[in-house]
Design an enzyme around this catalytic site. Structure first.
Site, mmCIF file in Angstrom:
data_model
loop_
_atom_site.group_PDB
_atom_site.id
_atom_site.type_symbol
_atom_site.label_atom_id
_atom_site.label_comp_id
_atom_site.label_asym_id
_atom_site.label_seq_id
_atom_site.Cartn_x
_atom_site.Cartn_y
_atom_site.Cartn_z
ATOM 1 N N HIS A 155 26.549 2.457 0.492
ATOM 2 C CA HIS A 155 26.937 0.995 0.003
ATOM 3 C C HIS A 155 26.677 0.123 1.101
ATOM 4 C CE1 HIS A 155 29.515 2.954 -3.268
ATOM 5 N NE2 HIS A 155 29.618 4.084 -2.047
ATOM 6 N N SER A 276 4.553 -17.616 11.608
ATOM 7 C CA SER A 276 4.923 -18.688 10.486
ATOM 8 C C SER A 276 3.972 -20.190 11.027
ATOM 9 C CB SER A 276 6.473 -19.000 10.737
ATOM 10 O OG SER A 276 6.392 -20.548 10.468
ATOM 11 N N LYS A 282 8.554 -17.219 15.148
ATOM 12 C CA LYS A 282 8.522 -16.133 14.400
ATOM 13 C C LYS A 282 7.595 -15.183 14.233
ATOM 14 C CE LYS A 282 10.803 -16.923 10.430
ATOM 15 N NZ LYS A 282 11.877 -16.283 10.114
ATOM 16 N N GLU A 289 7.397 -6.804 3.458
ATOM 17 C CA GLU A 289 7.902 -7.424 2.357
ATOM 18 C C GLU A 289 6.632 -7.282 1.083
ATOM 19 O OE1 GLU A 289 10.165 -10.756 5.148
ATOM 20 O OE2 GLU A 289 8.137 -11.211 4.317
#
Ligand code: ARG
Length: 475
Positions: A155, A276, A282, A289
């Protein structure tokens, strides 16, 4: 070059030609089409339908065409409808109209599905090799971190401590299932549709058995009507790819979470992360992803094909042309994805200290208390209850379970003695789970060894199957 037209007084309208044209995508089948044409040519020769001399001429033209196709020298033209017509143009440009003799006893209906099977077998073997490579990246990382400790989750909440190597090796197991799906798929796919003609077989004395053998198939398709309309092997391959994509998406999800500032477990290598355009600090997990995101298109492609096939009448219908773009997209994208995911896995560094510090948080050792009581003969329901009370006391005191005093433990259950403290540590909890599939490092090491020996068998299988099929690609 049109492969039909005798009964028409007009050519198709431009818009119709544009709609039905497939060469812009089915050109990927060109080398396979030539290989299957040569196999077909051989049966035309051995059955005496074509003379040895004519066959030799056609064969040498096809051989040259093959190298021109693979080098990019021969390309489809705007007026070519599909890969079959473009290649027939290539052949007749070389040896004149008599090159079309090769069409005897064959239809585009059996030809296209033969080509597609050969393309797919070739690519599913390449996918297997790429999956094996990713699997090995996971397994060597897993061995590197077999003694690292982390909280395991259910969970998305801390559940029980685990060996981090165990956590990584689980992905290699799901990939092992994918690899076995590919070899199962191969057994069913290895039937040759060539010789089924348009739908009913051929009245000419050709031998589908010899073309099947020449192309590396195990047998001839049982029923010609089924053979020209069967795309089960495409649907199954799309499912297998979707499943691999889904597994990669779960790897992507973990890597994304583990590399957040909040977790801080994973440090991605610069070569496998991106920056970025506006925020100079970043370092983003784009590979992870994209692994997560591409699963969407794999599932979409499978759904698209199943929808095309649903309720489709037998035998060939032009709807079947819609099998290809979905398939090419899935094959190309999974191959594109597997290598960077393997690289990302192989180059990630994990923070042992952070993972170790997180392991006992959230009372992950509560099960140890219950198991301790069970070993002393207490019924599990009571043991569970007592361990729950310990958690309550620790929560109220804002301390960890191993910090409870003997008195506090005994207020939860009289049989909870001081010696419990000795086993209330994450190392002990992990070492105790020494079942063959459990998280004890020595169990995980054995799991890794087993996965590696299975992978070696799969690599052998891929090699043998490649020789059998792709061996036919050397003309
Ligand atoms: N381009 C077609 C396909 O991909 C080839 C088969 C055409 N057959 C036909 N009867 N029109 O399915």
């Amino acid at each position: 070059m049109a492969l039909w037209g005798g009964r028409f007084s007009e050519s198709p309208a431009d818009s119709v030609f544009a709609l039905s044209r497939s060469v812009q995508f089915d050109w990927r089948l060109a080398p396979y089409d030539i290989v299957s044409s040569i196999a077909h040519l051989e049966v035309l020769e051995s059955s005496g339908l074509l003379s040895k001399a004519d066959c030799a001429k056609i064969r040498s033209a096809l051989t040259i065409l093959f190298s021109e196709v693979t080098s990019g020298k021969f390309l489809p033209k705007p007026e070519d409808e599909d890969v079959h017509s473009a290649l027939e143009r290539g052949l007749t440009e070389k040896i004149g109209a008599f090159g079309s003799a090769i069409r005897a006893g064959r239809s585009r209906n059996d030809q296209v599905t033969t080509d597609l099977k050969l393309y797919l077998i070739d690519n599913m073997l390449a996918i297997s090799t790429a999956v094996l490579h990713l699997q090995e990246s996971l397994l060597s990382k897993s061995l590197e971190y077999v003694d690292a400790i982390a909280p395991g989750f259910t969970h998305l909440q801390h559940a029980q401590p685990v060996s981090f190597g165990h956590e990584l090796a689980k992905h290699a197991v799901s990939l092992e299932r994918d690899l076995s799906r590919i070899s199962d798929w191969m057994v069913r796919t290895s039937t040759s549709p060539l010789g089924s003609g348009a739908l009913s077989g051929s009245s000419l004395p050709i031998s589908p058995e010899s073309t099947a053998k020449r192309l590396g198939f195990d047998s001839v398709a049982q029923n010609s009507i089924d053979a020209v309309s069967d795309r089960d092997y495409v649907a199954e391959a799309l499912f297998i790819i979707a499943m691999i994509g889904l597994h990669l998406s779960r790897i992507g999800e973990e890597w994304s979470i583990w590399s957040t500032t909040e977790f801080g477990w994973a440090q991605l290598d610069d070569a496998y992360s991106t920056g970025s355009s506006i925020m100079p600090q970043k370092k983003n997990p784009d590979v992870a992803e994209l692994a997560r995101g591409k699963a969407g298109r794999f599932i979409g492609n499978l759904t698209a094909l199943l929808t095309v096939l649903k309720g489709l009448p037998f035998a060939y219908n032009r709807d079947l042309q819609e099998d290809k773009e979905a398939l090419f997209d899935s094959v190309e994208n999974i191959l594109l994805l597997l290598a960077p995911v393997a690289g990302m896995v192989a180059t990630t560094k994990f923070n042992r200290e952070k993972m170790r510090a997180a392991a006992p948080l959230g009372f992950t050792l509560a099960t140890e208390i219950a198991d301790y009581l069970v070993r002393k003969g207490v019924n599990f329901a009571q043991a569970h209850e007592a361990a729950g009370q310990c958690v309550q006391i620790a929560e109220a005191r804002n301390c960890d379970l191993h910090e409870l005093s003997e008195n506090e433990l005994q207020s939860a259950h009289l049989q909870l003695a001081g010696d419990l403290i000795k086993i209330l540590n994450v190392e002990g909890a992990i070492a105790a789970r020494a079942t063959s599939n459990g998280t004890a490092p020595k169990s995980v090491v054995m799991q890794i060894a087993k996965l590696r020996s299975n992978a070696a068998l799969t690599a052998k299988w891929v090699e043998t199957a490649s020789q059998k099929f792709i061996g036919t690609m050397t003309l």
